[in-house]
Motif scaffolding. Structure first.
Motif, mmCIF file in Angstrom:
data_model
loop_
_atom_site.group_PDB
_atom_site.id
_atom_site.type_symbol
_atom_site.label_atom_id
_atom_site.label_comp_id
_atom_site.label_asym_id
_atom_site.label_seq_id
_atom_site.Cartn_x
_atom_site.Cartn_y
_atom_site.Cartn_z
ATOM 1 N N LEU A 140 0.812 -1.218 0.000
ATOM 2 C CA LEU A 140 0.000 0.000 0.000
ATOM 3 C C LEU A 140 0.850 1.274 0.000
ATOM 4 N N GLY A 141 2.152 1.123 0.101
ATOM 5 C CA GLY A 141 3.014 2.298 0.151
ATOM 6 C C GLY A 141 2.761 3.144 1.379
ATOM 7 N N ALA A 142 2.457 2.494 2.505
ATOM 8 C CA ALA A 142 2.061 3.204 3.727
ATOM 9 C C ALA A 142 3.282 3.690 4.498
ATOM 10 N N PRO A 143 3.190 4.879 5.122
ATOM 11 C CA PRO A 143 4.301 5.384 5.927
ATOM 12 C C PRO A 143 4.380 4.756 7.312
ATOM 13 N N LEU A 144 3.301 4.094 7.751
ATOM 14 C CA LEU A 144 3.272 3.438 9.050
ATOM 15 C C LEU A 144 2.150 2.404 9.052
ATOM 16 N N VAL A 145 2.147 1.543 10.069
ATOM 17 C CA VAL A 145 1.035 0.620 10.297
ATOM 18 C C VAL A 145 0.540 0.847 11.721
ATOM 19 N N THR A 146 -0.704 0.456 11.962
ATOM 20 C CA THR A 146 -1.261 0.630 13.299
ATOM 21 C C THR A 146 -1.873 -0.666 13.792
ATOM 22 N N GLU A 147 -1.897 -0.825 15.097
ATOM 23 C CA GLU A 147 -2.508 -1.983 15.760
ATOM 24 C C GLU A 147 -3.101 -1.519 17.085
ATOM 25 N N PRO A 176 7.328 2.238 10.726
ATOM 26 C CA PRO A 176 7.004 2.433 12.144
ATOM 27 C C PRO A 176 5.593 1.968 12.491
ATOM 28 N N LEU A 177 5.412 1.738 13.774
ATOM 29 C CA LEU A 177 4.169 1.206 14.327
ATOM 30 C C LEU A 177 3.545 2.231 15.265
ATOM 31 N N ALA A 178 2.219 2.341 15.210
ATOM 32 C CA ALA A 178 1.461 3.127 16.192
ATOM 33 C C ALA A 178 0.406 2.220 16.810
ATOM 34 N N LEU A 179 0.123 2.413 18.083
ATOM 35 C CA LEU A 179 -0.811 1.562 18.808
ATOM 36 C C LEU A 179 -1.997 2.360 19.329
ATOM 37 N N GLU A 180 -3.178 1.735 19.239
ATOM 38 C CA GLU A 180 -4.434 2.389 19.619
ATOM 39 C C GLU A 180 -4.898 1.959 21.003
ATOM 40 N N ASN A 181 -5.356 2.927 21.785
ATOM 41 C CA ASN A 181 -6.082 2.636 23.022
ATOM 42 C C ASN A 181 -7.425 2.028 22.662
ATOM 43 N N ILE A 182 -7.858 0.999 23.399
ATOM 44 C CA ILE A 182 -9.102 0.335 23.016
ATOM 45 C C ILE A 182 -10.242 0.679 23.973
ATOM 46 N N ALA A 183 -11.462 0.391 23.494
ATOM 47 C CA ALA A 183 -12.658 0.522 24.317
ATOM 48 C C ALA A 183 -12.842 -0.757 25.120
ATOM 49 N N THR A 222 9.548 2.209 24.495
ATOM 50 C CA THR A 222 9.622 1.598 23.162
ATOM 51 C C THR A 222 9.759 2.603 22.024
ATOM 52 N N GLY A 223 9.393 3.866 22.264
ATOM 53 C CA GLY A 223 9.381 4.838 21.183
ATOM 54 C C GLY A 223 8.219 4.670 20.228
ATOM 55 N N VAL A 224 7.249 3.808 20.571
ATOM 56 C CA VAL A 224 6.099 3.594 19.704
ATOM 57 C C VAL A 224 5.219 4.840 19.686
ATOM 58 N N ARG A 225 4.532 5.061 18.578
ATOM 59 C CA ARG A 225 3.573 6.159 18.495
ATOM 60 C C ARG A 225 2.204 5.702 18.992
ATOM 61 N N LEU A 226 1.331 6.688 19.245
ATOM 62 C CA LEU A 226 -0.014 6.411 19.741
ATOM 63 C C LEU A 226 -1.051 6.800 18.708
ATOM 64 N N LEU A 227 -2.047 5.962 18.571
ATOM 65 C CA LEU A 227 -3.255 6.272 17.812
ATOM 66 C C LEU A 227 -4.344 6.441 18.872
ATOM 67 N N ILE A 228 -4.778 7.654 19.094
ATOM 68 C CA ILE A 228 -5.764 7.897 20.150
ATOM 69 C C ILE A 228 -7.174 7.903 19.554
#
Length: 444
Positions: free
Chosen positions: A86-93, A137-144, A167-173
């Motif tokens: 997908l040519g993505a600059p990052l992935v999220t989980e 790079p990876l970003a991680l989401e807070n869940i419900a 870890t230096g990981v990014r956040l997906l809020i």
């Protein structure tokens, strides 16, 4: 951390609204569920969006980085392949666990991890493993969440902050998840936003839900309520987010309604400058590209200490006891809110029935309609926890019916047999095998 490139306002791409997404004016980017696309056979709609210069970010849902086990190398490789395709600059989980290995159980859903030192140690090591394996790079989401773990040692803000520092990981809020946890777990969204390092913000999710019986269900199938837009404004008053994305996964509205929700989000995002003194992550800085971990708080050259296996074992035992109570009917572990656990268990079973019906729409037809299908499937689910993915679950459900000589109507049973055989590539179990499996099931 390097600043995130400007993303703008986007929407979650789903096959059901693919045409509408392509027609939405002013759409800056889209996010796609990573497990729903194949790198070698990307949907034509996504290819057209990419050709127009629309950024596509893969959003994973099955890694289970908060689980007691180390990340599955095959799942990490698959997520990385999608990012490259997908040519993505990052992935999220997500900061969640989704399965246990002893016993082998699948939740089919994102479940909260306990905010304990043990769980944080395991999560941090799992994140570092993922970062080393992924090409971006990876970003991680807070869940419900519907419930809280007993004996937690950290607040949400403390947990997320230390995760980023180590870890230096990014956040997906996800601001909708902040609202969910305010209703369900009594957590203050403003306190979370005040505590977390907003310079680590990758982007923001916005979604709708519904309240039933004092419980907020994060459905992604309802309009975004004003209270969630208010939380987006709260975040916006602290920092200028690089991107904001609308999530919608079911009960898709008309195209005009989607456009209206995006316009409401854009109005909040562009309402005014971020609060002075707080870092902004948007702008024309370089996109975050390239593999590896961004620096955490360890001294230069220092290697993080490996997590002791005893720590992973403690986390595994707690998660297994909880997941078994949710999907296999075992007793609820001490300290949990039993009513909330029952609500979650019903929600998991209902989601399981809905997803199987969506993946195998022939089954409700064969079984006499949606209501008849749902009744039979929920009865099946009580005694057969999911141990693999939803596609395998659909086959196991059909086989279970055939073993029990169901449906009672011979014509329907022949249709179900043909459906199962076409997908399983095998003969239906012979009668003697059916009897044996039935006896084993009763003994268990």
């Amino acid at each position: 951390m390097k600043p995130m490139a400007h993303l703008g306002v986007g929407i979650g791409w789903r096959p059901e609204i693919a045409d509408a997404v392509e027609r939405l004016s002013g759409l800056d980017w889209v996010e796609v569920v990573a497990e729903n696309v194949c790198p070698g056979h990307l949907p034509e709609s996504l290819l057209r969006l990419r050709e127009r210069g629309t950024l596509v970010v893969p959003h994973g849902v099955s890694l289970g980085l908060g689980g007691a086990d180390r990340p599955d190398p095959a799942k990490l490789a698959a997520l990385g392949e999608r990012a490259v395709a997908l040519g993505a600059p990052l992935v999220t989980e997500h900061i969640a666990f989704v399965r246990t290995s002893s016993p082998v159980l699948e939740a089919g859903h994102l479940l909260p991890v306990p905010r304990t030192r043990d769980a944080l140690d395991v999560l941090c090591e799992n994140v570092r493993i993922a970062q080393d394996a992924l090409p971006v790079p990876l970003a991680l989401e807070n869940i419900a969440a519907l419930f809280s773990w007993p004996g937690e040692e950290l607040t949400e803000g403390q947990f997320l902050t230390e995760l980023v520092e180590r870890t230096g990981v990014r956040l997906l809020i996800d601001v909708a998840n902040l609202h969910t946890n305010r209703i369900n777990r009594g957590e203050d969204p403003a306190a979370v936003l005040d505590a977390i390092p907003l310079e680590a913000l990758a982007y923001v999710h916005v979604a709708g839900g519904v309240e039933r019986g004092g419980v907020w269900h994060d459905t992604h199938a309802h309009p975004v309520p004003p209270v969630v837009l208010d939380l987006l404004a709260e975040l916006r008053s602290r920092v200028e987010p690089a991107g904001v994305l609308l999530e919608r996964d079911d009960d898709f509205p008309a195209e005009a309604e989607l456009a209206g929700e995006l316009a409401a989000i854009r109005a909040v995002v562009t309402a005014g400058p971020a609060a002075p003194g707080r870092p902004a992550t948007a702008g024309s800085g370089p996109a975050v590209t390239g593999p590896g971990t961004e620096p955490g708080t360890e001294p230069p050259g220092a290697e993080p200490r490996p997590v002791e296996e005893s720590t992973r074992t403690r986390v595994a035992l707690g998660q297994a006891a909880l997941l078994s109570a949710l999907v296999a009917g075992t007793p609820v572990p001490e300290g949990f809110d039993r009513r909330r656990i029952r609500v979650q268990a019903r929600a998991l079973a209902a989601k399981r029935a809905d997803v199987v019906a969506k993946l195998a729409p022939e089954l409700p037809v064969i079984l006499g309609g949606p209501d008849a299908y749902r009744e039979v499937f929920l009865s099946y689910a009580k005694g057969r926890p999911m141990t693999s993915g939803y596609r395998r679950d659909a086959l196991d459900f059909a086989e279970d019916l055939l073993i029990r000589d169901l449906p009672a109507d011979p014509a329907a049973r022949r249709r179900l047999t043909a459906w199962w055989q076409d997908r399983a590539g095998a003969r239906p179990p012979r009668r003697i095998v059916r009897w044996a499996r039935t006896l084993v099931g009763r003994a268990a």
